[in-house]
Scaffold this motif. Structure first.
Motif, PDB file in Angstrom:
ATOM      1  N   HIS A 134      14.067  42.941  34.129  1.00  0.00           N
ATOM      2  CA  HIS A 134      13.860  42.356  35.453  1.00  0.00           C
ATOM      3  C   HIS A 134      15.153  42.358  36.266  1.00  0.00           C
ATOM      4  O   HIS A 134      15.159  42.724  37.447  1.00  0.00           O
ATOM      5  CB  HIS A 134      13.320  40.931  35.310  1.00  0.00           C
ATOM      6  CG  HIS A 134      13.048  40.265  36.602  1.00  0.00           C
ATOM      7  ND1 HIS A 134      13.913  39.365  37.158  1.00  0.00           N
ATOM      8  CD2 HIS A 134      12.010  40.380  37.477  1.00  0.00           C
ATOM      9  CE1 HIS A 134      13.433  38.953  38.308  1.00  0.00           C
ATOM     10  NE2 HIS A 134      12.280  39.550  38.524  1.00  0.00           N
ATOM     11  N   ALA A 183      15.945  45.915  37.367  1.00  0.00           N
ATOM     12  CA  ALA A 183      15.029  46.342  38.437  1.00  0.00           C
ATOM     13  C   ALA A 183      15.423  45.713  39.764  1.00  0.00           C
ATOM     14  O   ALA A 183      15.437  46.396  40.800  1.00  0.00           O
ATOM     15  CB  ALA A 183      13.595  45.967  38.070  1.00  0.00           C
ATOM     16  N   GLU A 184      15.772  44.433  39.762  1.00  0.00           N
ATOM     17  CA  GLU A 184      16.225  43.788  40.994  1.00  0.00           C
ATOM     18  C   GLU A 184      17.533  44.391  41.482  1.00  0.00           C
ATOM     19  O   GLU A 184      17.717  44.589  42.679  1.00  0.00           O
ATOM     20  CB  GLU A 184      16.401  42.286  40.776  1.00  0.00           C
ATOM     21  CG  GLU A 184      15.140  41.508  40.969  1.00  0.00           C
ATOM     22  CD  GLU A 184      15.407  40.017  41.135  1.00  0.00           C
ATOM     23  OE1 GLU A 184      16.514  39.545  40.808  1.00  0.00           O
ATOM     24  OE2 GLU A 184      14.477  39.347  41.605  1.00  0.00           O
ATOM     25  N   GLN A 226      18.626  47.417  41.127  1.00  0.00           N
ATOM     26  CA  GLN A 226      18.339  48.705  41.741  1.00  0.00           C
ATOM     27  C   GLN A 226      17.569  48.553  43.052  1.00  0.00           C
ATOM     28  O   GLN A 226      17.819  49.281  44.009  1.00  0.00           O
ATOM     29  CB  GLN A 226      17.553  49.598  40.778  1.00  0.00           C
ATOM     30  CG  GLN A 226      18.382  50.088  39.622  1.00  0.00           C
ATOM     31  CD  GLN A 226      17.620  50.994  38.696  1.00  0.00           C
ATOM     32  OE1 GLN A 226      16.573  51.529  39.039  1.00  0.00           O
ATOM     33  NE2 GLN A 226      18.133  51.170  37.488  1.00  0.00           N
ATOM     34  N   HIS A 227      16.639  47.599  43.092  1.00  0.00           N
ATOM     35  CA  HIS A 227      15.825  47.380  44.285  1.00  0.00           C
ATOM     36  C   HIS A 227      16.676  46.932  45.466  1.00  0.00           C
ATOM     37  O   HIS A 227      16.429  47.322  46.601  1.00  0.00           O
ATOM     38  CB  HIS A 227      14.748  46.337  43.977  1.00  0.00           C
ATOM     39  CG  HIS A 227      13.783  46.096  45.091  1.00  0.00           C
ATOM     40  ND1 HIS A 227      12.814  47.006  45.444  1.00  0.00           N
ATOM     41  CD2 HIS A 227      13.630  45.042  45.930  1.00  0.00           C
ATOM     42  CE1 HIS A 227      12.113  46.529  46.447  1.00  0.00           C
ATOM     43  NE2 HIS A 227      12.587  45.342  46.760  1.00  0.00           N
ATOM     44  N   TYR A 228      17.690  46.111  45.204  1.00  0.00           N
ATOM     45  CA  TYR A 228      18.537  45.581  46.273  1.00  0.00           C
ATOM     46  C   TYR A 228      19.886  46.287  46.380  1.00  0.00           C
ATOM     47  O   TYR A 228      20.756  45.820  47.114  1.00  0.00           O
ATOM     48  CB  TYR A 228      18.742  44.078  46.076  1.00  0.00           C
ATOM     49  CG  TYR A 228      17.479  43.290  46.330  1.00  0.00           C
ATOM     50  CD1 TYR A 228      16.957  43.169  47.606  1.00  0.00           C
ATOM     51  CD2 TYR A 228      16.788  42.683  45.288  1.00  0.00           C
ATOM     52  CE1 TYR A 228      15.797  42.467  47.850  1.00  0.00           C
ATOM     53  CE2 TYR A 228      15.622  41.973  45.518  1.00  0.00           C
ATOM     54  CZ  TYR A 228      15.133  41.867  46.804  1.00  0.00           C
ATOM     55  OH  TYR A 228      13.981  41.168  47.038  1.00  0.00           O
ATOM     56  N   ASN A 252      21.178  52.626  47.224  1.00  0.00           N
ATOM     57  CA  ASN A 252      19.814  53.124  47.060  1.00  0.00           C
ATOM     58  C   ASN A 252      19.007  52.953  48.342  1.00  0.00           C
ATOM     59  O   ASN A 252      18.239  53.835  48.734  1.00  0.00           O
ATOM     60  CB  ASN A 252      19.095  52.392  45.915  1.00  0.00           C
ATOM     61  CG  ASN A 252      19.572  52.841  44.556  1.00  0.00           C
ATOM     62  OD1 ASN A 252      20.180  53.889  44.407  1.00  0.00           O
ATOM     63  ND2 ASN A 252      19.300  52.022  43.554  1.00  0.00           N
ATOM     64  N   ILE A 253      19.177  51.808  48.995  1.00  0.00           N
ATOM     65  CA  ILE A 253      18.426  51.547  50.228  1.00  0.00           C
ATOM     66  C   ILE A 253      18.838  52.529  51.314  1.00  0.00           C
ATOM     67  O   ILE A 253      17.985  53.092  52.012  1.00  0.00           O
ATOM     68  CB  ILE A 253      18.622  50.085  50.681  1.00  0.00           C
ATOM     69  CG1 ILE A 253      18.053  49.135  49.621  1.00  0.00           C
ATOM     70  CG2 ILE A 253      17.956  49.843  52.023  1.00  0.00           C
ATOM     71  CD1 ILE A 253      18.407  47.675  49.837  1.00  0.00           C
ATOM     72  N   GLN A 288      17.295  55.818  50.665  1.00  0.00           N
ATOM     73  CA  GLN A 288      15.873  55.817  51.016  1.00  0.00           C
ATOM     74  C   GLN A 288      15.680  55.883  52.529  1.00  0.00           C
ATOM     75  O   GLN A 288      14.749  56.531  53.015  1.00  0.00           O
ATOM     76  CB  GLN A 288      15.188  54.573  50.438  1.00  0.00           C
ATOM     77  CG  GLN A 288      15.068  54.627  48.929  1.00  0.00           C
ATOM     78  CD  GLN A 288      14.558  53.328  48.337  1.00  0.00           C
ATOM     79  OE1 GLN A 288      14.650  52.259  48.943  1.00  0.00           O
ATOM     80  NE2 GLN A 288      14.022  53.412  47.128  1.00  0.00           N
ATOM     81  N   ARG A 334      15.113  44.696  53.090  1.00  0.00           N
ATOM     82  CA  ARG A 334      15.715  44.686  51.756  1.00  0.00           C
ATOM     83  C   ARG A 334      17.233  44.739  51.843  1.00  0.00           C
ATOM     84  O   ARG A 334      17.937  44.061  51.076  1.00  0.00           O
ATOM     85  CB  ARG A 334      15.217  45.873  50.931  1.00  0.00           C
ATOM     86  CG  ARG A 334      13.948  45.566  50.208  1.00  0.00           C
ATOM     87  CD  ARG A 334      13.404  46.697  49.386  1.00  0.00           C
ATOM     88  NE  ARG A 334      14.346  47.552  48.715  1.00  0.00           N
ATOM     89  CZ  ARG A 334      14.091  48.819  48.395  1.00  0.00           C
ATOM     90  NH1 ARG A 334      12.924  49.363  48.674  1.00  0.00           N
ATOM     91  NH2 ARG A 334      14.988  49.547  47.778  1.00  0.00           N
ATOM     92  N   SER A 393      19.737  42.028  50.481  1.00  0.00           N
ATOM     93  CA  SER A 393      20.814  42.430  49.577  1.00  0.00           C
ATOM     94  C   SER A 393      22.142  41.812  50.019  1.00  0.00           C
ATOM     95  O   SER A 393      22.904  41.298  49.199  1.00  0.00           O
ATOM     96  CB  SER A 393      20.925  43.953  49.558  1.00  0.00           C
ATOM     97  OG  SER A 393      22.139  44.381  49.031  1.00  0.00           O
TER      98      SER A 393
END
Length: 80
Positions: free
Chosen positions: A26, A29-30, A32-34, A38-39, A42, A70, A74
């Motif tokens: 978890h 994953a957080e 990488q998500h924030y 990466n953002i 994207q 996001r 972040s």
């Protein structure tokens, strides 16, 4: 008491290990998500898809709104 508590809680060890692994997944994953890098990547991908015609203006705008939200989250998470 340490020996007795160890004997009684030993059957829970696999559960504690599973919970620890789930927490690690978890957290990664957080992260990488924030991740701002990466953002931003994207966001560039959305722009490229818009320019190539793979996304229409409305779809691209919606994706960009989500990504910017996001990115702002972040930034907020990194502040003390």
């Amino acid at each position: 008491m340490g020996l007795f508590s160890a004997l009684f809680t030993a059957p829970l060890a696999p559960l504690r290990g599973t919970v620890w692994v789930a927490e690690q997944i978890h957290q990664e994953a957080e992260r990488q998500h924030y991740d701002p890098g990466n953002i931003r990547r994207q966001l560039r991908d959305v722009e490229a898809a818009r320019n190539s015609g793979d996304l229409d203006q409305e779809q691209a705008a919606e994706l960009e709104r989500e990504l910017v939200a996001r990115l702002m989250e972040s930034t907020r998470r990194r502040q003390p």
